[in-house]
Design an enzyme around this catalytic site. Structure first.
Site, PDB file in Angstrom:
ATOM      1  N   LYS A  33      55.685  47.254  43.768  1.00 29.45           N
ATOM      2  CA  LYS A  33      54.271  47.143  43.384  1.00 29.45           C
ATOM      3  C   LYS A  33      53.779  45.758  43.747  1.00 29.45           C
ATOM      4  O   LYS A  33      54.562  44.805  43.799  1.00 29.45           O
ATOM      5  CB  LYS A  33      54.125  47.337  41.873  1.00 29.45           C
ATOM      6  CG  LYS A  33      52.706  47.643  41.443  1.00 29.45           C
ATOM      7  CD  LYS A  33      52.440  49.125  41.514  1.00 29.45           C
ATOM      8  CE  LYS A  33      50.996  49.473  41.269  1.00 29.45           C
ATOM      9  NZ  LYS A  33      50.813  50.933  41.114  1.00 29.45           N
TER      10      LYS A  33
ATOM     11  N   ASP B  39      45.541  50.841  44.231  1.00 31.70           N
ATOM     12  CA  ASP B  39      45.668  50.959  42.773  1.00 31.70           C
ATOM     13  C   ASP B  39      44.326  50.453  42.232  1.00 31.70           C
ATOM     14  O   ASP B  39      43.324  50.485  42.972  1.00 31.70           O
ATOM     15  CB  ASP B  39      46.861  50.130  42.251  1.00 31.70           C
ATOM     16  CG  ASP B  39      47.240  50.482  40.813  1.00 31.70           C
ATOM     17  OD1 ASP B  39      47.951  51.471  40.605  1.00 31.70           O
ATOM     18  OD2 ASP B  39      46.818  49.773  39.873  1.00 31.70           O
TER      19      ASP B  39
END
Ligand code: NDP
Ligand code: 2IT
Length: 449
Positions: A130, A170
């Protein structure tokens, strides 16, 4: 799930606290997984002997870097960039990129940690990672966003690659930002390497149904949970928090599958439209005009905007938290239970606090954790990589059908694993254990990595 960790897991958790001081969200995500692993260690003692859990809790690599950029007035800004390459046992690191002022290492680590298990559950060859930045895109011009994305990629490109690490979107990162990052990657690497990023535009290597995938997938998962109880979405009243990418397409699929969606939100408040949300209007406000959700009531006079109050006070059968972490706490869970809510499925990552999850379990509210319920986004990213690898592009219908099959399989795996490990109906146990076992087996097979 036990609140107290057993004597094999407690020292591991304490070590995580000590080594990652102050990273509260990361602690929360690790604890939630550890609470479910006792029976796994009993069944497979070699996982304990080989310290697989300790290894999984430590990222393979963490990159933190400076992102300098200039705004339209010429002022210089310095942001911080992160990429946490957590686990590559199953494939290249894969996971989104978040732009939000709250971003810090702890948030990126919680997201990267959960991504390992989520990606394992998809059954596709992707590891977990991430990234993101504390950059706040709100109110920034297109040019400013472009300069920021270019500056970020000027550093990050050396750490990426279709066989190494493949970011996506995201919070705060959608197709526009992916485009600017892809363009800069292409210049820096001198390679048209389509599968280095996912969530691309359809004209330049993107997959049909990727934009819709996370929200659609959450609804497919919720449908499976209801089906296992001989129930369905038909006629159910539904409340969805957020009004970004995940929320909009969760609403779209819920409506298509016969539910009535009556409320959604952004960080300034929520709107209720008892006649059913006008989704075209929400899309125009959020995707085209990039305005606040309160603008909805300008066109739909009977609808109400409520600021500074939790959306969870709106009575519903089905609640889909699709905004951000810890947005649904114990107080909110009590409200939902009192109002007769029967199902909660997490479109967002870790939106439900541990206390709220406990309350749902005690009240026998069906609860679908994000690792399983929102895995459709990253799964379709993996389908985008497949299309890129074969230089092909699939139809919307075919891609959506693949997505639905994947969500049905994830549901089945979670359901069966929860039963096998003595917690029937507990999807938190099912998702954690099934994801963990898949990664652990790969790690053991590869020796001490
Ligand atoms: P977007 O940026 O498109 O939308 C985010 C939405 O959540 C906006 O409505 C935003 O409101 C709201 N929100 C964000 N932060 C906060 C906050 N601190 N407090 C209140 N509201 C907030 O992001 P996505 O829809 O892509 O992501 C939503 C969630 O889904 C995140 O948890 C993300 O990690 C998760 N997720 C996303 C996937 C994807 O494919 N995009 C895949 C799987 C999970 P505002 O505009 O006012 O900030
Ligand atoms: O949290 C997530 O799964 C995402 N933001 C999507 C990741 C991806 O690589 O598509």
């Amino acid at each position: 799930m036990n609140r107290t960790l057993d004597e094999r897991l407690d020292p591991i958790y304490r070590d995580v606290l000590r080594r990652n001081a102050g990273e509260e969200e990361f602690h929360q995500a690790v604890r939630e997984v550890l609470e479910t692993l006792g029976p796994v260690l009993s069944k497979y003692p070699e996982l304990g002997e080989k310290k697989v859990i300790q290894r999984i809790c430590e990222p393979e690599r963490q990159i933190i870097f400076r992102i300098p950029w200039q705004d339209d007035s010429g002022e210089i800004h310095i942001n911080r960039g992160f990429r946490v390459q957590f686990n590559s046992a199953l494939g290249p690191y894969k996971g989104g990129t978040r732009f939000h002022p709250s971003v810090d290492l702890g948030i990126i680590k919680f997201l990267g940690f959960e991504q390992i298990f989520k990606n394992a559950l998809t059954g596709l060859p992707i590891g977990g990672g991430k990234g993101g930045s504390d950059f706040d895109p709100k109110g920034r011009s297109d040019d400013e966003i472009m300069r920021f994305c270019q500056s970020l990629m000027t550093e990050l490109y050396r750490h990426l690659g279709e066989y190494t690490d493949v970011p996506a979107g995201d919070i705060g990162v959608g197709q526009r930002e992916i485009g600017y990052m892809f363009g800069q990657y292409k210049r820096m690497a001198n390679r048209y390497e389509s599968a280095v990023l996912t969530g691309k535009g359809l004209d330049w290597g993107g997959s049909r149904a990727r934009k819709e995938a996370t929200g659609y997938g959450t609804v497919f998962f919720a449908q499976q949970m209801l089906k296992a109880k001989s129930d369905s979405l038909e006629g159910k009243t539904c409340v969805v928090s957020g009004s970004g990418n995940v929320a909009v397409y969760a609403m779209e699929k819920a409506i298509q599958r016969g539910a009535k969606v009556i409320a959604c939100s952004d960080s300034s408040g929520y709107i209720v439209d008892e006649k059913g949300i006008d989704l075209d209007l929400v899309k125009r406000i959020k995707e085209v005009e990039r305005r606040r959700i309160s603008a909805y009531t300008e066109s739909r006079k009977h609808a109400k905007f409520v600021g500074q109050q939790p959306i969870w006070e709106v009575k519903c059968d089905v609640a889909l938290p699709c905004a951000t972490q810890n947005e649904l706490n114990g107080k909110h869970a009590k409200l939902l239970v009192e109002n007769g809510c029967i199902l909660v499925a997490e479109g967002a990552n870790m939106p439900t606090t541990p206390e709220a999850i406990r309350l749902f379990r005690d009240a026998e509210v069906l609860f679908g954790p994000g690792k399983a319920a929102n895995a459709g986004g990253v799964a379709t990213s993996a389908l985008e990589m497949q299309q890129n690898a074969s230089r092909d592009s699939w139809s919307f219908e075919y891609t959506e059908q693949r997505l639905e099959e994947i969500m049905v399989n994830i549901h089945r795996r979670c359901y069966e694993t929860a039963e096998e490990f003595g917690s029937p109906g507990n999807y938190v146990v099912g998702a954690n254990v099934a994801g963990f076992l898949k990664v652990s087996r790969a790690m053991l097979a590869m020796g001490l990595i």
